[in-house]
Motif scaffolding. Sequence first.
Motif, PDB file in Angstrom:
ATOM      1  N   GLY A   1       0.960  -1.089  -0.176  1.00  0.00           N
ATOM      2  CA  GLY A   1       0.040  -0.192   0.216  1.00  0.00           C
ATOM      3  C   GLY A   1       0.851   1.155   0.111  1.00  0.00           C
ATOM      4  N   ALA A   2       1.996   1.030   0.056  1.00  0.00           N
ATOM      5  CA  ALA A   2       2.940   2.399   0.051  1.00  0.00           C
ATOM      6  C   ALA A   2       3.023   2.956  -1.265  1.00  0.00           C
ATOM      7  N   TYR A   3       2.899   4.178  -1.231  1.00  0.00           N
ATOM      8  CA  TYR A   3       2.487   5.068  -2.545  1.00  0.00           C
ATOM      9  C   TYR A   3       3.389   6.624  -2.567  1.00  0.00           C
ATOM     10  N   PHE A   4       3.792   6.798  -3.979  1.00  0.00           N
ATOM     11  CA  PHE A   4       4.448   7.969  -3.847  1.00  0.00           C
ATOM     12  C   PHE A   4       4.485   8.394  -5.258  1.00  0.00           C
ATOM     13  N   LYS A   5       4.298  10.076  -5.293  1.00  0.00           N
ATOM     14  CA  LYS A   5       4.320  10.531  -6.882  1.00  0.00           C
ATOM     15  C   LYS A   5       5.353  11.281  -7.011  1.00  0.00           C
ATOM     16  N   PHE A   6       6.043  11.529  -8.004  1.00  0.00           N
ATOM     17  CA  PHE A   6       6.998  12.380  -8.605  1.00  0.00           C
ATOM     18  C   PHE A   6       6.439  13.264  -9.695  1.00  0.00           C
ATOM     19  N   VAL A   7       6.569  14.763  -9.380  1.00  0.00           N
ATOM     20  CA  VAL A   7       6.131  15.586 -10.480  1.00  0.00           C
ATOM     21  C   VAL A   7       7.169  16.601 -10.612  1.00  0.00           C
ATOM     22  N   CYS A   8       7.367  16.732 -11.934  1.00  0.00           N
ATOM     23  CA  CYS A   8       8.411  17.857 -12.572  1.00  0.00           C
ATOM     24  C   CYS A   8       7.798  18.976 -12.621  1.00  0.00           C
ATOM     25  N   ILE A   9       8.053  19.862 -11.809  1.00  0.00           N
ATOM     26  CA  ILE A   9       7.384  21.444 -11.910  1.00  0.00           C
ATOM     27  C   ILE A   9       8.141  22.512 -12.432  1.00  0.00           C
ATOM     28  N   GLY A  10       9.400  21.999 -12.975  1.00  0.00           N
ATOM     29  CA  GLY A  10      10.199  23.059 -13.796  1.00  0.00           C
ATOM     30  C   GLY A  10      11.097  21.896 -14.616  1.00  0.00           C
ATOM     31  N   ALA A  11      11.366  22.723 -16.031  1.00  0.00           N
ATOM     32  CA  ALA A  11      12.385  22.177 -16.906  1.00  0.00           C
ATOM     33  C   ALA A  11      13.665  21.880 -16.489  1.00  0.00           C
ATOM     34  N   SER A  12      14.153  20.733 -16.540  1.00  0.00           N
ATOM     35  CA  SER A  12      15.380  20.539 -16.137  1.00  0.00           C
ATOM     36  C   SER A  12      16.372  19.574 -17.039  1.00  0.00           C
ATOM     37  N   ASN A  13      17.847  19.894 -16.478  1.00  0.00           N
ATOM     38  CA  ASN A  13      18.781  19.234 -17.325  1.00  0.00           C
ATOM     39  C   ASN A  13      19.589  18.071 -16.580  1.00  0.00           C
ATOM     40  N   LYS A  14      18.860  17.664 -15.432  1.00  0.00           N
ATOM     41  CA  LYS A  14      19.410  16.736 -14.606  1.00  0.00           C
ATOM     42  C   LYS A  14      18.705  15.573 -14.649  1.00  0.00           C
ATOM     43  N   SER A  15      19.373  14.391 -14.662  1.00  0.00           N
ATOM     44  CA  SER A  15      18.548  12.905 -14.400  1.00  0.00           C
ATOM     45  C   SER A  15      18.252  12.899 -12.913  1.00  0.00           C
ATOM     46  N   VAL A  16      17.321  11.898 -13.012  1.00  0.00           N
ATOM     47  CA  VAL A  16      16.661  11.501 -11.719  1.00  0.00           C
ATOM     48  C   VAL A  16      16.421   9.898 -11.795  1.00  0.00           C
ATOM     49  N   LEU A  17      17.077   9.428 -10.886  1.00  0.00           N
ATOM     50  CA  LEU A  17      17.079   7.799 -10.650  1.00  0.00           C
ATOM     51  C   LEU A  17      16.320   7.400  -9.572  1.00  0.00           C
ATOM     52  N   ILE A  18      15.381   6.646  -9.745  1.00  0.00           N
ATOM     53  CA  ILE A  18      14.543   5.903  -8.612  1.00  0.00           C
ATOM     54  C   ILE A  18      15.153   4.713  -8.355  1.00  0.00           C
ATOM     55  N   ASP A  19      15.556   4.198  -7.309  1.00  0.00           N
ATOM     56  CA  ASP A  19      16.264   2.947  -6.933  1.00  0.00           C
ATOM     57  C   ASP A  19      15.259   2.152  -5.768  1.00  0.00           C
ATOM     58  N   ALA A  20      14.682   1.145  -6.151  1.00  0.00           N
ATOM     59  CA  ALA A  20      14.080   0.196  -5.488  1.00  0.00           C
ATOM     60  C   ALA A  20      14.845  -0.651  -4.379  1.00  0.00           C
ATOM     61  N   GLY A  21      16.070  -0.724  -4.456  1.00  0.00           N
ATOM     62  CA  GLY A  21      16.931  -1.153  -3.571  1.00  0.00           C
ATOM     63  C   GLY A  21      17.289  -2.702  -3.779  1.00  0.00           C
ATOM     64  N   SER A  22      18.347  -3.355  -3.361  1.00  0.00           N
ATOM     65  CA  SER A  22      18.688  -4.627  -3.800  1.00  0.00           C
ATOM     66  C   SER A  22      17.486  -5.618  -3.436  1.00  0.00           C
ATOM     67  N   GLY A  23      17.456  -6.533  -4.610  1.00  0.00           N
ATOM     68  CA  GLY A  23      16.605  -7.670  -4.544  1.00  0.00           C
ATOM     69  C   GLY A  23      14.885  -7.162  -4.829  1.00  0.00           C
ATOM     70  N   VAL A  24      14.766  -5.957  -5.154  1.00  0.00           N
ATOM     71  CA  VAL A  24      13.551  -5.587  -5.401  1.00  0.00           C
ATOM     72  C   VAL A  24      13.332  -5.069  -6.706  1.00  0.00           C
ATOM     73  N   THR A  25      12.393  -4.721  -7.463  1.00  0.00           N
ATOM     74  CA  THR A  25      12.311  -4.286  -8.858  1.00  0.00           C
ATOM     75  C   THR A  25      10.957  -3.571  -8.636  1.00  0.00           C
ATOM     76  N   ILE A  26      11.011  -2.715  -9.750  1.00  0.00           N
ATOM     77  CA  ILE A  26       9.966  -1.616 -10.151  1.00  0.00           C
ATOM     78  C   ILE A  26       9.333  -2.164 -11.348  1.00  0.00           C
ATOM     79  N   THR A  27       8.160  -2.314 -11.504  1.00  0.00           N
ATOM     80  CA  THR A  27       7.664  -3.037 -12.575  1.00  0.00           C
ATOM     81  C   THR A  27       6.649  -2.036 -13.462  1.00  0.00           C
ATOM     82  N   GLY A  28       6.182  -2.175 -14.404  1.00  0.00           N
ATOM     83  CA  GLY A  28       5.122  -1.445 -14.866  1.00  0.00           C
ATOM     84  C   GLY A  28       5.270  -0.879 -16.322  1.00  0.00           C
TER      85      GLY A  28
END
Length: 138
Positions: free
Chosen positions: A54-81
């Motif tokens: 049930g944990a939930y997070f939302k990430f929203v870009c509110i300004g143009a950017s030239n920087k990368s964002v990495l979302i890391d689920a941690g060792s042994g865990v995946t992000i699917t979708g």
Amino acid sequence: MAKVGRAARVASRQRTESITGAKTIESAETGEIYLFDMPNGSDVTITLPSPQEGAYFKFVCIGASNKSVLIDAGSGVTITGAVYTKDVSTGNVTRAAHSNRILGFGDSHLVGDYAEIVCDGSNWHICSAWAGVAWVTS
């Protein structure tokens, strides 16, 4: 006879937090909306908490950017979708379904780009519309 139900509404404001650097999210921060506006500085890595149903997070870009964002689920865990991405030079929209430990949002963010992540207790699942999304080899 049943009465017509009222539409559901959020009785309180959503919690927001501005992201300007690396962040390790704590389990107690579930429901948080993270706002990105990083015209300067270095690339950012966001580390998700241990999976919790049930944990939930939302990430929203509110300004143009030239920087990368990495979302890391941690060792042994995946992000699917599925992630929907728009090529900013051609305007083509593509959908990529995949699974990996790390999801990277490229350096061509547009205002309004977003990602929503929810946990089923074991892994994280994402729905996203963000320019320059890439699954990163971990």
